[in-house]
Design an enzyme around this catalytic site. Structure first.
Site, PDB file in Angstrom:
ATOM      1  N   SER A  22       0.747 -10.286   3.925  1.00 13.46           N
ATOM      2  CA  SER A  22       0.761  -9.229   5.223  1.00 13.46           C
ATOM      3  C   SER A  22      -0.843  -8.756   5.078  1.00 13.46           C
ATOM      4  O   SER A  22      -1.640  -8.689   6.226  1.00 13.46           O
ATOM      5  CB  SER A  22       1.610  -8.098   5.290  1.00 13.46           C
ATOM      6  OG  SER A  22       1.707  -7.213   3.977  1.00 13.46           O
ATOM      7  N   THR A  23      -1.262  -8.268   4.110  1.00 11.25           N
ATOM      8  CA  THR A  23      -2.656  -7.970   3.884  1.00 11.25           C
ATOM      9  C   THR A  23      -3.835  -9.049   3.990  1.00 11.25           C
ATOM     10  O   THR A  23      -4.573  -8.779   4.803  1.00 11.25           O
ATOM     11  CB  THR A  23      -3.126  -7.060   2.340  1.00 11.25           C
ATOM     12  OG1 THR A  23      -1.773  -6.311   2.108  1.00 11.25           O
ATOM     13  CG2 THR A  23      -4.212  -6.215   2.711  1.00 11.25           C
TER      14      THR A  23
ATOM     15  N   ASP B  82      -7.655 -11.722  -1.714  1.00 13.78           N
ATOM     16  CA  ASP B  82      -5.924 -11.688  -1.684  1.00 13.78           C
ATOM     17  C   ASP B  82      -5.501 -10.705  -1.891  1.00 13.78           C
ATOM     18  O   ASP B  82      -6.146  -9.755  -2.343  1.00 13.78           O
ATOM     19  CB  ASP B  82      -5.568 -12.762  -2.758  1.00 13.78           C
ATOM     20  CG  ASP B  82      -4.039 -13.338  -2.490  1.00 13.78           C
ATOM     21  OD1 ASP B  82      -3.580 -12.758  -1.511  1.00 13.78           O
ATOM     22  OD2 ASP B  82      -3.681 -13.904  -3.403  1.00 13.78           O
TER      23      ASP B  82
ATOM     24  N   ALA C 186      -2.048  -8.175  -3.499  1.00 17.80           N
ATOM     25  CA  ALA C 186      -1.423  -7.784  -4.696  1.00 17.80           C
ATOM     26  C   ALA C 186      -0.157  -7.108  -4.521  1.00 17.80           C
ATOM     27  O   ALA C 186      -0.117  -6.312  -3.699  1.00 17.80           O
ATOM     28  CB  ALA C 186      -2.475  -7.392  -5.847  1.00 17.80           C
TER      29      ALA C 186
ATOM     30  N   GLU D  23      -2.253 -19.529  -5.411  1.00 16.73           N
ATOM     31  CA  GLU D  23      -3.132 -18.379  -5.639  1.00 16.73           C
ATOM     32  C   GLU D  23      -3.939 -18.278  -6.830  1.00 16.73           C
ATOM     33  O   GLU D  23      -4.907 -17.973  -7.009  1.00 16.73           O
ATOM     34  CB  GLU D  23      -2.296 -16.988  -5.433  1.00 16.73           C
ATOM     35  CG  GLU D  23      -1.625 -16.791  -4.163  1.00 16.73           C
ATOM     36  CD  GLU D  23      -0.631 -15.543  -4.025  1.00 16.73           C
ATOM     37  OE1 GLU D  23      -0.323 -15.025  -2.817  1.00 16.73           O
ATOM     38  OE2 GLU D  23      -0.191 -14.982  -4.934  1.00 16.73           O
TER      39      GLU D  23
END
Ligand code: 5RP
Length: 226
Positions: free
Chosen positions: A34-35, A85, A87, A107
């Site tokens: 989502s981030t 990315d 976490a 990733e």
């Protein structure tokens, strides 16, 4: 600020951090979650200022394409200038737990290739000791029981992520209650179990920069000594 507003704020901060590094041949690595989705939406606003992206999941690739941002196969590019990315947890050494969305293997591959790894989180992800979030382990399906037994020997409680298949066609075991005192060592030990594809500890290759959204502001954290 809501959690989503914090995620959007760190996504914007990541754009500020990378925008001067972008050239017309730059490839940007894109995480999952989502981030990262907020980051993709912000990246779309400057899509003419770089060549394209490599994506760590089918979901991120779809979102990038929906914005008209080129997505390349990793094997087709020579260099990934920066990887951005989220976490699930980060400690002060910028060692991470990732894989809540199940995309940990791709990733980790893109993080390994990238010149710089920028991790974007809200403050709920910052922890003193990693491991309250169950550690995801991607496993070849036929090795599920064997790997689970080996994870128990390491002190963890593996739980099969029911109904979930990774983009690579594998399963995930989420390991609860595992003590993570030495993340680099545990990352290596879990990877050495036959049948494990990858685990969600990002310690051998931690983030280079952590952007943390907290109380309406974004803070930059770098590794001690870097
Ligand atoms: C996906 C990941 C994500 O980065 C992690 O789960 C965080 O996701 P979100 O930004 O939705 O909180 O590792 O495999």
């Amino acid at each position: 600020m809501t959690q989503d507003e914090l995620k959007q704020a760190v996504a914007k901060a990541a754009i500020e951090h990378i925008k001067d590094k972008l050239k017309n041949d730059t490839i940007v690595g894109i995480g999952t979650g989502s981030t990262t989705n907020f980051f993709i939406d912000e990246l779309a606003k400057i899509k003419g200022s770089f060549d394209g992206t490599v994506a760590s999941s089918e979901a991120s690739a779809q979102r990038l394409k929906s914005h008209g941002i080129p997505v390349y196969e990793l094997n087709a590019v020579d260099r990934v200038t920066v990887y951005v990315d989220g976490a699930d947890e980060s400690n002060d050494h910028l060692e991470l737990i990732k894989g809540g969305g199940g995309a940990l293997t791709r990733e980790k591959i893109i993080a390994a290739v990238a010149d710089e790894f920028v991790c974007i989180v809200d403050a709920s992800k910052q922890v003193g000791v990693l491991g309250a979030f169950p550690l995801p382990v991607e496993v070849i399906p036929m090795a599920r029981s064997h790997v689970a037994r080996e994870l128990v020997k390491l002190g963890g409680l593996p739980e099969y992520r029911s109904g979930f298949t990774t983009d690579n066609g594998n399963i995930i075991l989420d390991v609860h209650n595992i003590e993570i005192n030495n993340a680099i060592e545990l990352e290596q030990k879990i990877n050495a179990i036959v049948g494990v594809v990858c685990n969600g500890l990002f310690a051998a290759r931690p983030a280079d920069l952590l952007l943390v959204g907290k109380e309406g502001e974004v803070f930059s954290v770098t590794r001690p000594g870097s």
